[in-house]
Design an enzyme around this catalytic site. Structure first.
Site, PDB file in Angstrom:
ATOM      1  N   GLY A  52       0.869  -1.176   0.000  1.00 17.58           N
ATOM      2  CA  GLY A  52       0.000   0.000   0.000  1.00 17.58           C
ATOM      3  C   GLY A  52       0.906   1.226   0.000  1.00 17.58           C
ATOM      4  O   GLY A  52       1.841   1.308   0.819  1.00 17.58           O
ATOM      5  N   ARG A  98      10.517  -1.085  -4.629  1.00 20.53           N
ATOM      6  CA  ARG A  98       9.295  -1.165  -5.462  1.00 20.53           C
ATOM      7  C   ARG A  98       9.222   0.120  -6.286  1.00 20.53           C
ATOM      8  O   ARG A  98       9.335   1.211  -5.723  1.00 20.53           O
ATOM      9  CB  ARG A  98       8.032  -1.344  -4.608  1.00 20.53           C
ATOM     10  CG  ARG A  98       7.877  -2.755  -4.060  1.00 20.53           C
ATOM     11  CD  ARG A  98       6.472  -3.001  -3.528  1.00 20.53           C
ATOM     12  NE  ARG A  98       5.546  -3.389  -4.581  1.00 20.53           N
ATOM     13  CZ  ARG A  98       4.236  -3.531  -4.382  1.00 20.53           C
ATOM     14  NH1 ARG A  98       3.707  -3.293  -3.190  1.00 20.53           N
ATOM     15  NH2 ARG A  98       3.441  -3.904  -5.368  1.00 20.53           N
ATOM     16  N   GLN A 150      -5.732  -8.654  -2.715  1.00 21.04           N
ATOM     17  CA  GLN A 150      -5.773  -7.689  -1.612  1.00 21.04           C
ATOM     18  C   GLN A 150      -7.208  -7.319  -1.245  1.00 21.04           C
ATOM     19  O   GLN A 150      -7.491  -6.986  -0.102  1.00 21.04           O
ATOM     20  CB  GLN A 150      -4.994  -6.412  -1.970  1.00 21.04           C
ATOM     21  CG  GLN A 150      -3.492  -6.600  -2.077  1.00 21.04           C
ATOM     22  CD  GLN A 150      -3.071  -6.865  -3.503  1.00 21.04           C
ATOM     23  OE1 GLN A 150      -3.790  -7.503  -4.278  1.00 21.04           O
ATOM     24  NE2 GLN A 150      -1.891  -6.410  -3.877  1.00 21.04           N
ATOM     25  N   ASP A 208      -1.269   4.754  -6.460  1.00 26.02           N
ATOM     26  CA  ASP A 208       0.163   4.540  -6.174  1.00 26.02           C
ATOM     27  C   ASP A 208       1.008   5.692  -6.693  1.00 26.02           C
ATOM     28  O   ASP A 208       2.074   5.988  -6.161  1.00 26.02           O
ATOM     29  CB  ASP A 208       0.632   3.226  -6.776  1.00 26.02           C
ATOM     30  CG  ASP A 208       0.053   2.074  -5.970  1.00 26.02           C
ATOM     31  OD1 ASP A 208      -1.072   1.658  -6.254  1.00 26.02           O
ATOM     32  OD2 ASP A 208       0.719   1.658  -4.999  1.00 26.02           O
ATOM     33  N   ASN A 220      -2.767   2.722 -10.278  1.00 28.88           N
ATOM     34  CA  ASN A 220      -3.247   1.983  -9.113  1.00 28.88           C
ATOM     35  C   ASN A 220      -3.217   0.492  -9.497  1.00 28.88           C
ATOM     36  O   ASN A 220      -2.837   0.130 -10.618  1.00 28.88           O
ATOM     37  CB  ASN A 220      -4.656   2.444  -8.726  1.00 28.88           C
ATOM     38  CG  ASN A 220      -5.084   1.897  -7.364  1.00 28.88           C
ATOM     39  OD1 ASN A 220      -4.332   1.994  -6.386  1.00 28.88           O
ATOM     40  ND2 ASN A 220      -6.259   1.312  -7.279  1.00 28.88           N
TER      41      ASN A 220
HETATM   42  O1  MRU Z   1       0.660  -3.922  -4.642  1.00 30.19           O
HETATM   43  P1  MRU Z   1       0.017  -3.192  -3.499  1.00 30.19           P
HETATM   44  O2  MRU Z   1      -0.844  -4.051  -2.653  1.00 30.19           O
HETATM   45  O3  MRU Z   1       1.027  -2.382  -2.703  1.00 30.19           O
HETATM   46  O4  MRU Z   1      -0.924  -2.146  -4.244  1.00 30.19           O
HETATM   47  C1  MRU Z   1      -1.731  -1.308  -3.466  1.00 30.19           C
HETATM   48  C2  MRU Z   1      -2.619  -0.443  -4.244  1.00 30.19           C
HETATM   49  O5  MRU Z   1      -2.663  -0.479  -5.460  1.00 30.19           O
HETATM   50  C3  MRU Z   1      -3.403   0.568  -3.456  1.00 30.19           C
HETATM   51  O6  MRU Z   1      -4.628   0.817  -4.053  1.00 30.19           O
HETATM   52  C4  MRU Z   1      -2.592   1.870  -3.390  1.00 30.19           C
HETATM   53  O7  MRU Z   1      -1.284   1.627  -2.955  1.00 30.19           O
HETATM   54  C5  MRU Z   1      -3.230   2.873  -2.495  1.00 30.19           C
HETATM   55  S1  MRU Z   1      -3.127   2.439  -0.803  1.00 30.19           S
HETATM   56  C6  MRU Z   1      -3.814   3.688   0.112  1.00 30.19           C
END
Ligand code: MRU
Length: 347
Positions: free
Chosen positions: A46, A90, A196, A237, A247
């Site tokens: 996240g 990342r 998720q 993101d 995202n």
């Molecule tokens: O790969 P992840 O689980 O880190 O991706 C998370 C997302 O895409 C969320 O929607 C984004 O980080 C926003 S979190 C407030």
């Protein structure tokens, strides 16, 4: 719920998100390299949560380097090198880079000795934690104003308390809306490949007793067509200066379906997710993740050996599909080039 990630006794304590919903287990990350691995393997995930993880990671590297009896100058140059390495764990979520750059700025501007810098970095990390929760509450309150009475809100992935330090961005909007109107409910997309939505979003909402229905990713347009979805709220993101939004993979599909059915599509994110240095979404680096995330579910292969795999972790939703970007300073509206510029001038 306790903070998702917290600096405590010189370690970074965080929820291990790889085992949610089976367990709500906290792990202590004690070194910079452990933090790099925790981010990459998604123990912490996240965008805002990995931002804080980045800030803590710089502190952990600083603690390690302090033991090496380096000159102040060498300590600083080594620490900045390690911080930049951590930022590569990342690539898509800009919050990681944002928080690490804030720590680097602190290191460069500090007049303290090595011990003092180590302490200042830790304190600054804690300040960012608290600010994250405050910002999410503001996002929640602004967002709640555009949630219709008794709305069914569709969300994708997890932009909740577990994707942040607490409260959440998209789920912050849900929490604030539900506090005002307990007839609001959520439809959560499963969000393949890492689920998720199924694993984390439903876990959070069930814990908070907010009604949630789990659907698979392919179902969203079916329910939109039936008139069962009133709005979409997702996290982000990285948002480019023109509002294009990266995202979790699948978000773009939801946005297209929402546009076709005339359903408002909102992005909820702090200003730290906006990368004003890039003009459009085409410049956002998209993380390519392991093929096993697609070929396997819970360790079991679900497809034939020999099949080809592509696994981008994120997609970019073009700004014209976005009704508004809900931030801590209000809801930004198109033309995003102007509204984003204005928001940054005001802070
Ligand atoms: O790969 P992840 O689980 O880190 O991706 C998370 C997302 O895409 C969320 O929607 C984004 O980080 C926003 S979190 C407030």
């Amino acid at each position: 719920m306790k903070k998702t990630i917290e600096w405590i006794n010189n370690v970074s304590r965080m929820v291990d998100q790889t085992v949610v919903p089976y367990e709500l287990k906290y792990v202590d990350i004690k070194t910079g390299q452990e933090m790099y691995d925790a981010i990459q393997t998604m123990i912490v995930r996240g965008a805002p949560a990995i931002g804080i993880a980045g800030a803590h990671g710089v502190s952990l590297y600083a603690i390690e380097l302090e033991k090496e009896n380096l000159s102040r100058e060498k300590f600083i140059s080594e620490l900045i090198k390690k911080a930049r390495y951590l930022a590569s764990s990342r690539p898509t979520a800009v919050n990681l880079r944002w928080a690490i750059e804030k720590q680097i700025e602190l290191i460069k501007n500090s007049n303290s000795d090595i011990k003092g810098i180590v302490e200042e970095l830790a304190k600054h990390g804690q300040k960012l934690e608290d600010e994250d929760i405050e910002i999410n509450k503001k996002i929640g309150d602004f967002g709640a104003e555009v949630v219709p009475k008794s709305a069914t809100i569709l969300t994708h992935c997890n932009a909740g308390a577990l994707a942040t330090v607490g409260y959440g961005t998209a789920l912050g909007v849900v929490r604030s809306a539900y506090a005002k109107d307990n007839t609001v409910q959520v439809f959560a997309d499963e969000t393949r490949p890492r689920q998720q939505g199924a694993r984390i979003t439903t876990f959070e909402l069930v814990m908070d007793k907010i009604p949630v229905t789990l659907i698979t990713d392919g179902m969203c347009s079916y329910f939109m067509n039936k008139g069962m979805i009133d709005m979409v709220v997702v996290g982000a993101d990285r948002i480019a200066a023109n509002g294009d939004t990266a995202n979790k993979i699948g978000t773009y599909t939801v946005a297209i379906a929402a546009k076709y059915h005339n359903i408002p599509f909102y992005v909820a994110a702090p200003l730290s997710t906006i990368d004003i240095n890039i003009k459009t979404g085409a410049e956002i680096p998209i993380e390519e993740r392991s093929h096993e995330e697609v070929t396997h579910i819970n360790g079991k292969r679900i497809c034939a050996e020999g099949v080809k795999i592509i696994n981008p972790g994120f997609d970019v939703t073009p700004n014209e599909l976005i009704t508004g970007i809900i931030t801590e300073v209000g809801i930004l509206k198109p033309d995003y080039k102007d509204s984003i510029k204005k928001a940054f001038l005001e802070i």
